[in-house]
Structure formats: structure tokens, C-alpha cells
Motif scaffolding. Structure first.
Motif, PDB file in Angstrom:
ATOM      1  N   SER A  78       0.823  -1.208   0.000  1.00 50.60           N
ATOM      2  CA  SER A  78       0.000   0.000   0.000  1.00 50.60           C
ATOM      3  C   SER A  78       0.857   1.258   0.000  1.00 50.60           C
ATOM      4  O   SER A  78       0.537   2.243  -0.680  1.00 50.60           O
ATOM      5  N   PRO A 133      -4.147  -0.585  -6.216  1.00 48.80           N
ATOM      6  CA  PRO A 133      -4.965  -0.023  -5.125  1.00 48.80           C
ATOM      7  C   PRO A 133      -6.389  -0.555  -5.032  1.00 48.80           C
ATOM      8  O   PRO A 133      -6.835  -0.914  -3.932  1.00 48.80           O
ATOM      9  N   PRO A 134      -7.148  -0.676  -6.139  1.00 48.69           N
ATOM     10  CA  PRO A 134      -8.516  -1.216  -5.998  1.00 48.69           C
ATOM     11  C   PRO A 134      -8.548  -2.645  -5.467  1.00 48.69           C
ATOM     12  O   PRO A 134      -9.404  -2.983  -4.638  1.00 48.69           O
ATOM     13  N   SER A 137      -7.631  -2.641  -1.804  1.00 49.77           N
ATOM     14  CA  SER A 137      -8.715  -2.087  -0.974  1.00 49.77           C
ATOM     15  C   SER A 137      -9.785  -3.133  -0.708  1.00 49.77           C
ATOM     16  O   SER A 137     -10.381  -3.157   0.376  1.00 49.77           O
ATOM     17  N   ALA A 140      -8.358  -5.454   2.021  1.00 52.23           N
ATOM     18  CA  ALA A 140      -8.378  -4.767   3.311  1.00 52.23           C
ATOM     19  C   ALA A 140      -9.808  -4.632   3.833  1.00 52.23           C
ATOM     20  O   ALA A 140     -10.057  -4.752   5.047  1.00 52.23           O
ATOM     21  N   TYR A 141     -10.760  -4.396   2.931  1.00 51.17           N
ATOM     22  CA  TYR A 141     -12.163  -4.263   3.343  1.00 51.17           C
ATOM     23  C   TYR A 141     -12.685  -5.559   3.953  1.00 51.17           C
ATOM     24  O   TYR A 141     -13.345  -5.538   5.002  1.00 51.17           O
ATOM     25  N   PHE A 156      -7.696   0.159   4.960  1.00 53.04           N
ATOM     26  CA  PHE A 156      -8.749   0.170   3.945  1.00 53.04           C
ATOM     27  C   PHE A 156      -9.111   1.601   3.537  1.00 53.04           C
ATOM     28  O   PHE A 156      -9.252   1.898   2.339  1.00 53.04           O
ATOM     29  N   LEU A 159      -6.523   3.029   1.224  1.00 53.91           N
ATOM     30  CA  LEU A 159      -6.590   2.409  -0.096  1.00 53.91           C
ATOM     31  C   LEU A 159      -7.865   2.813  -0.834  1.00 53.91           C
ATOM     32  O   LEU A 159      -7.848   2.994  -2.055  1.00 53.91           O
ATOM     33  N   PHE A 160      -8.958   2.968  -0.090  1.00 53.46           N
ATOM     34  CA  PHE A 160     -10.228   3.372  -0.697  1.00 53.46           C
ATOM     35  C   PHE A 160     -10.103   4.764  -1.301  1.00 53.46           C
ATOM     36  O   PHE A 160     -10.564   5.013  -2.429  1.00 53.46           O
ATOM     37  N   SER A 163      -8.037   4.539  -4.424  1.00 56.75           N
ATOM     38  CA  SER A 163      -8.770   3.862  -5.498  1.00 56.75           C
ATOM     39  C   SER A 163      -9.795   4.784  -6.135  1.00 56.75           C
ATOM     40  O   SER A 163      -9.961   4.781  -7.365  1.00 56.75           O
ATOM     41  N   TYR A 179     -15.532  -0.112 -10.106  1.00 54.84           N
ATOM     42  CA  TYR A 179     -15.030  -0.197  -8.728  1.00 54.84           C
ATOM     43  C   TYR A 179     -16.191  -0.398  -7.758  1.00 54.84           C
ATOM     44  O   TYR A 179     -16.113  -1.224  -6.838  1.00 54.84           O
ATOM     45  N   SER A 346     -11.084 -11.504  -3.357  1.00 56.18           N
ATOM     46  CA  SER A 346     -10.806 -10.244  -4.054  1.00 56.18           C
ATOM     47  C   SER A 346     -10.323 -10.492  -5.478  1.00 56.18           C
ATOM     48  O   SER A 346     -10.712  -9.769  -6.406  1.00 56.18           O
TER      49      SER A 346
END
Length: 405
Positions: A78, A133-134, A137, A140-141, A156, A159-160, A163, A179, A346
Motif C-alpha cells: 500500500s 490499489p482497488p 482495498s 483490506a475491506y 482500507f 486504499l479506498f 482507489s 469499482y 478479491s
């Protein structure tokens, strides 16, 4: 085929016979691609309905020790992505989304400069600023939802934010929608959301309304053009996306020779000292030279069959359709049957959303896609590394206990 579309792109066709030729090839794809997928399903003994519902019911597997190692690796990636985004911003003279709010009038030119005119390291930008990044994220979510851990939530949120920025910075409309779609799928797969008519209606109305606003603000279109069947978002979906296919057929059928593989990735072509040529760019240069000259045109992407034909003729469409049907279904079956952990979920969501995007972007990416390969080995490598470390720790713990005994 009936020549009643009155679409601005199809008026560029010189030979209307290609309307009929293109129509029949699209019919071929609509039959033989899903038919190939069905045959693969039978060969693998895959129960599509049952195995998918079992996947939805399956719990997300977590491991406290292994997940701590993954958090460290995720944080490192990240930070690299953050530096890549900063690097991209530093290299760009003007950021289109910022210039939009400043009232700039040359947004089309700025969009092209942000993409094709980027003067920095394109590979570094594409992988770490735009690509990772997407996906990170989403991982991480899932960890944040399942562990309710503050560090995962903070990671998260960072990164969000990245993204969202890389999805809209160049004023493209599709990335932000894809996204959001990935988040919807993630919530379905982890059991946080069950789609029903009400949810689909809300998402549909909100999405279409947001799309109209983006077309109005970015394209400065009138309400009549926004709602017309051959302009605005409706025209984009039902006509603009497929129209370049007919232009591909005419250009590489009547005007110039097939590219014979020149659209393959540079990593392959460099071995033979061959210049990379995107058929979608060539079509743009031939049919819209004035826009290319003005610096406001990029590429005319369309269904994969356009690039397949441009490189390998009609054989490319025939065999390419069968190959992609095989490829897509094997990928889908594999993910349904793999363990259900945050990383693999993911990746499943990423490929679910991005394979259709590539289907309307080109064909050669299905032959060799360096980013997909990197993505797969990177995250599978993380899983293997964390598993290996866990086994080493377990082994030395057992050795210590035996010595103590």
C-alpha cells in the motif's frame, strides 16, 4: 444491419456490406462463446447453480497468525502504491479532474495527455498507481469487516481514497462504476448483501442517474442528447461500444493488411524487434484523423473480435471465440472451487469485473496479460509465504517443546 441507427461512428463506414457481415459474426459469438462455456462445464462436472450457492454459504477462512503477516505485506504494498500515485501526480502537468473544477475547456486533450501522453514510467504507474490499489482495498475491506480491527480499517480507508482518485482522475466514466460493482460483489460473496428486486432497482436508478450527471458535467450534453438512443449513455452502451467492430472489419478486410500478431504485448514483440500496434488506435487514426491531429482522440475499443480479426483474419474470430469461452469458464470454475479467503475472494471479484472489460478492449490480452500474471503470482505468493512462515514457526515450536521435555 438495417442502417437505421443514425450513429455518428457508423456513418464513417464506406462499405455498408460490413454492417451485415459484422451482424452475422456477432451472432456467431453470441452462440459459440456460451456454448463453449457450457461444454467446459460438462467436462469438469461443474454444477453451476449448486456450487455457486455453496460458495456463497461458505465462511471466509481467517487465521490470526497468518493474517498478521499478510497485514505487514499489505501495508508495504500500500505504501508503494501511495508513492506511485504521488509520482503520477508529480509527473502530470495537469490533473483532468482538478482542471474540470477549475473550469478548463480542453478536457478531452487533458484526458489523452493523462493517458497516452504520460511521460513517466508507464509500467510503474499502471501496476502500482492504477492497478493494485482497488484490489488491495477489497482485501483490506474484507479483513476489516471480518476482524473488526482498527489497523485494517485504517489501511482500507487509505486504499479506498487512493482507489477513488485513480478511478476518476482522468475523467473516465467506466472505472468508478466498475469499482463500485466490485464492492457490491464482495459484499455478496462475504454474506453482507443479498440482491433482490429492491436493491437492484436502487443500484440501477442511482447508477444511471450518476452516469447522466457525469455525461452532463464532462460532456456538456443537452438533455435531449443524454436520453437519445444513439447518443449519451444509452448510445454508448448499445451502439458506440460495438460500432468500432464494423470499422475493424472494413479497415482490415478492404484497406490494409492484417497485423499478424503486432498487437501482442511488447514483452513478446521485443524479442523479435517488432513494433507494437494497437488495432483500436489504428482504426482511430484512419477514421478520425482530425481528432488524432487535434490530440483529443485515443483508441476505438470494441468487442475482442475486432482485434482478433485485425491480427488473424476471420480465423481469429472463429478460434478466438472458442478460446475465450474456454478461458473464462475455467477461470470461473477454479475460483468457485478454491478456498474462500480475503485474497482469493478479491481476485475472484477482480477477474469477474475485469474480464468483461477486456472482452470489449482487445483480444491479445487473453493470450498474454502480464498484469494478470503478476497479480496472480503476487497474491498467491503472499498466501504461500505466510503459510510457509506459519509452518516454520510451528516446526520450531515443536522442536523447542521436545527439547524442553
Amino acid at each position: 444491419m438495417l442502417n437505421i441507427d443514425e450513429h455518428y461512428m457508423l456513418t464513417r463506414l464506406h462499405n455498408d456490406d460490413y454492417r451485415e457481415i459484422g451482424f452475422y459474426w456477432i451472432c456467431y459469438i453470441m452462440i459459440f462463446m456460451p456454448l463453449t462455456m457450457l461444454l467446459v462445464t460438462r467436462l469438469f462436472g461443474f454444477n453451476a447453480h449448486g456450487e455457486f450457492h455453496n460458495y456463497l454459504k461458505k465462511k471466509v477462512s481467517l487465521s490470526a497468525k497468518k493474517d498478521r503477516d499478510i497485514f505487514i505485506l499489505m501495508t508495504t504494498l500500500s505504501l508503494i502504491c501511495f508513492l506511485a500515485v504521488v509520482y503520477m501526480i508529480f509527473i502530470l502537468d495537469k490533473i483532468p479532474i482538478v482542471e474540470l473544477f477549475r473550469g478548463a475547456s480542453n478536457l478531452d486533450e487533458l484526458r489523452i495527455n493523462a493517458g497516452r501522453g504520460f511521460e513517466g514510467n508507464i509500467v510503474f504507474r499502471n501496476i502500482f498507481a492504477l492497478g493494485l490499489p482497488p484490489v488491495l482495498s477489497l482485501i483490506a475491506y474484507i479483513y476489516a469487516i471480518k476482524t473488526k480491527s482498527l489497523p485494517w480499517w485504517l489501511l482500507f480507508l487509505m486504499l479506498f481514497g487512493m482507489s477513488i482518485f485513480v478511478s476518476v482522475y482522468d475523467l473516465q466514466k467506466a472505472p468508478i462504476f466498475f469499482y463500485v460493482l466490485m464492492f457490491i460483489l464482495v459484499n455478496i460473496y462475504i454474506g453482507k448483501l443479498t440482491l433482490n428486486f429492491r436493491w437492484i432497482s436502487v443500484i440501477g436508478v442511482f447508477g444511471f442517474s450518476f452516469l447522466l450527471v457525469m455525461y452532463k458535467v464532462i460532456g456538456n450534453m443537452s438533455l435531449l442528447n443524454l436520453l437519445s438512443y444513439n447518443t449519451g449513455p444509452i448510445g454508448r452502451m448499445i451502439l458506440s461500444q460495438i460500432s468500432p467492430f464494423f470499422l475493424h472489419l472494413e479497415l482490415f478486410g478492404d484497406k490494409i493488411d492484417p497485423l499478424m500478431g503486432k498487437s501482442l504485448p511488447n514483452i513478446i514483440l521485443n524479442l523479435y524487434d517488432i513494433e507494437h500496434v494497437r488495432s483500436a488506435r489504428l482504426v482511430m487514426e484512419v477514421y478520425y484523423p482530425e481528432k488524432v491531429e487535434a490530440g483529443i482522440a485515443g483508441v476505438l475499443n470494441t468487442i475482442f473480435a475486432g482485434e482478433a480479426f485485425a491480427n488473424f483474419g476471420y480465423a481469429g474470430i472463429v478460434l478466438g471465440t472458442l478460446y475465450i469461452g474456454l478461458f473464462v469458464q475455467i477461470i470461473y470454475i477454479s475460483f468457485i472451487r478454491l478456498p474462500k479467503n480475503p485474497i482469493l475472494i478479491s481476485l475472484f471479484v477482480y477477474f469477474t469485473v475485469n474480464i468483461p472489460r477486456v472482452l470489449v478492449g482487445g483480444f491479445t490480452d487473453f493470450i498474454f496479460n502480464s498484469y494478470w500474471i503478476l497479480l496472480f503470482f503476487l497474491f498467491v505468493g503472499i498466501l504461500i509465504l505466510s503459510r510457509f512462515k506459519q509452518e516454520i514457526h510451528k516446526y520450531y515450536s515443536e522442536v523447542y517443546m521436545n527439547q524442553k521435555s
